[in-house]
Design an enzyme around this catalytic site. Structure first.
Site, mmCIF file in Angstrom:
data_model
loop_
_atom_site.group_PDB
_atom_site.id
_atom_site.type_symbol
_atom_site.label_atom_id
_atom_site.label_comp_id
_atom_site.label_asym_id
_atom_site.label_seq_id
_atom_site.Cartn_x
_atom_site.Cartn_y
_atom_site.Cartn_z
ATOM 1 N N HIS A 188 6.572 -3.453 8.368
ATOM 2 C CA HIS A 188 7.041 -4.663 7.771
ATOM 3 C C HIS A 188 7.102 -5.677 7.626
ATOM 4 C CE1 HIS A 188 11.050 -2.779 5.839
ATOM 5 N NE2 HIS A 188 11.332 -1.529 6.597
ATOM 6 N N ASN A 212 4.747 2.169 3.695
ATOM 7 C CA ASN A 212 5.687 1.554 2.897
ATOM 8 C C ASN A 212 6.031 -0.201 3.949
ATOM 9 O OD1 ASN A 212 7.043 4.612 2.225
ATOM 10 N ND2 ASN A 212 6.492 3.387 1.060
ATOM 11 N N HIS A 243 7.954 7.714 -1.227
ATOM 12 C CA HIS A 243 7.091 7.027 -1.091
ATOM 13 C C HIS A 243 6.160 6.626 -0.864
ATOM 14 C CE1 HIS A 243 11.404 6.202 0.697
ATOM 15 N NE2 HIS A 243 11.597 5.257 0.622
ATOM 16 N N ASP A 267 14.167 8.473 7.443
ATOM 17 C CA ASP A 267 14.185 7.202 6.683
ATOM 18 C C ASP A 267 15.756 7.266 5.915
ATOM 19 O OD1 ASP A 267 14.345 3.969 6.423
ATOM 20 O OD2 ASP A 267 12.765 4.249 4.868
#
Length: 372
Positions: A188, A212, A243, A267
Site C-alpha cells: 500500500h 496491487n 487483481h 485477500d
C-alpha cells in the site's frame, strides 16, 4: 486403536507431488508415508496438507474489522476451513486504534484455536495515495499504540505480519518491529524503489499483494513493484483473474531471483463462504461478475478461495500443480516460521484435504473415510 492405509492417486507431502504413495493413519493422525502396501484402501484424488492463507480479511459473512472478537474470528476460520484452508492469518485492515486493540485482545485468546496461525495487521500505516479500499481518515504514521499491540502479541509467541509503507514507517521503526519478531511486509505504497529498499534493508522481508496498491514498475522507475520482484522477500499475490493479469503473475514468478518466495493469498472478504454483499466503512461491497466492488465499481478485496487460486495458477498461468501447491501451502508456512503447516506426518487427519484431478476441493480425510 484405528489403523488405516490410504492410497490416493497423487500425494503432495509439502515438497513434492508424487504417485504411488500411501498415508498411514493411526487414531486419526498421519503416522507415516510410504509406498502403498497391497492392503491400502484406494482413495481417488490428490491428498495434500490443507491450504495456508496469510491475508484473510473475512469470511462467512464476517469481517475481522467489523467483528473484532474471538467469536468473529472463529467464524472466519470456520468459513475458510470449510473450503480447504486449514490455517490463516486473520487480517485487520486500516481502522481506528481501538479496533486494532480489540483484535489484539481477541488474538491473544486464540493461540490454541485450530486454524489460527497469527495476525496480519494491514495498515493503517500506509500511503493515502495507495490505500485502495482502506479508509483515508484512519491512515496514520506508525505509532506507539501499534508497536504496543505487536509487542504484546509477540510476547505470547503469536506470529504477526504487519504491512507498512515507507510513507508511514521509518527504517528505524521497521528494525524495531523486526527485533520483536514481526514479519514486516511492504505494501500500500507509492514509494520509489529506493525508499522500498530502505525498509527491506532495515528488516522488511515480505511484500503485500504484489502489483496491487503499490507504485508500478516502469522502465526508468521500478517502484515498489520492481523493488519487491528484484528482492529475495517473500511476496504474496492474488490470483483471481481480476487483481493481476495472469500474464503478469507468470512474469513475476519467472523474474524472481530466488525460488519459493512467491505465495498465494486470497485477500478474501466476508462474501467467501457468506452472503453476496457486506458493509465496510459504512459502504456496501458486493460481488459482481465474480469480483468484489464498491458502489463506485472499484475493486474492494477479493472473492476467491485458495483452492480457486491454485486452479487458476495451473490452468491460466501455466504453473505446475506441484509449484502451485507450494505457493498455497509450503511457502506461506515458511514465511511465518511454521513449516509444520506444510507437512503431513504428525498432522491430524482434519488438517489434510483431498482435491480432485482438476484441483477442486473435495473434502478432508475424515469425510472421505466416513463415506467409504
Amino acid at each position: 486403536m484405528t489403523d488405516l492405509w490410504l492410497a490416493p492417486d497423487l500425494l503432495f507431502d509439502g515438497e513434492r507431488l508424487q504417485p504411488g504413495q500411501a498415508l498411514h493413519l493411526v487414531d486419526g493422525v498421519v503416522a507415516g508415508i510410504s509406498p502403498a502396501p497391497s492392503d491400502a484402501q484406494p482413495l481417488p484424488g490428490l491428498v495434500t496438507p490443507g491450504f495456508v492463507d496469510l491475508q484473510v480479511n473475512g469470511g462467512g459473512g464476517v469481517m475481522v474489522n467489523s467483528t473484532p472478537t474471538p467469536e468473529g474470528i472463529r467464524r472466519v476460520l470456520a468459513a475458510h476451513r470449510s473450503l480447504g484452508t486449514v490455517a490463516i492469518l486473520p487480517t485487520v485492515i486500516t481502522d481506528a486504534p481501538e479496533v486494532l486493540e480489540q483484535v489484539t485482545e481477541a488474538a491473544l485468546t486464540l493461540t490454541d484455536e485450530p486454524g489460527f496461525a497469527g495476525l496480519h495487521i494491514e495498515g493503517p500505516h500506509i500511503s493515502t495515495a495507495r490505500r485502495g479500499t482502506h479508509a483515508a481518515r484512519f491512515v496514520r504514521p506508525l505509532d506507539a499504540a501499534t508497536l504496543g499491540c505487536v509487542e504484546r502479541l509477540r510476547a505470547q509467541d503469536v506470529p504477526v505480519m504487519i504491512t507498512v509503507a515507507p510513507e508511514s514507517a521509518s527504517p528505524e521503526q521497521v528494525a524495531t518491529l523486526t527485533r520483536m519478531g514481526a514479519i514486516v511486509s511492504v505494501g500500500h505504497s507509492d514509494a520509489t524503489a529506493e525508499e522500498a529498499r530502505a525498509l527491506i534493508n532495515a528488516g522488511a522481508c515480505c511484500g503485500t499483494h504484489l502489483f496491487n496498491a503499490m507504485s508500478p514498475m516502469l522502465g526508468r522507475a521500478p517502484g515498489v513493484t520492481g523493488a519487491l520482484i528484484n528482492s529475495e522477500c517473500y511476496t504474496g499475490i492474488i490470483c483471481d483473474g481480476h487483481h493481476v493479469a495472469d500474464e503478469m503473475v507468470g512474469l513475476a514468478l519467472r523474474a524472481r531471483p530466488r525460488p519459493d518466495r512467491m505465495f498465494l493469498v486470497s485477500d478474501a472478504m466476508a462474501t467467501v463462504g457468506g452472503p453476496a454483499s457486506f458493509d465496510l466503512y459504512g459502504r456496501t461491497i458486493s460481488v459482481r461478475d465474480g469480483k468484489l466492488v464498491n458502489d463506485e465499481g472499484s475493486l474492494a478485496g477479493a472473492h476467491v478461495t485458495q483452492a480457486e487460486g491454485v486452479q487458476r495458477l495451473v490452468r491460466y498461468v501455466g504453473v505446475s500443480a506441484q509449484d502451485a501447491l507450494r505457493m498455497a501451502i509450503t511457502t506461506p508456512a515458511a514465511c511465518i516460521g511454521r513449516p509444520k503447516l506444510a507437512q503431513l506426518v504428525g498432522r491430524p487427519a482434519q488438517d489434510v484435504i483431498v482435491l480432485s484431478e482438476g484441483l477442486e476441493y473435495r473434502g478432508d480425510l475424515p469425510t472421505t473415510l466416513a463415506a467409504r
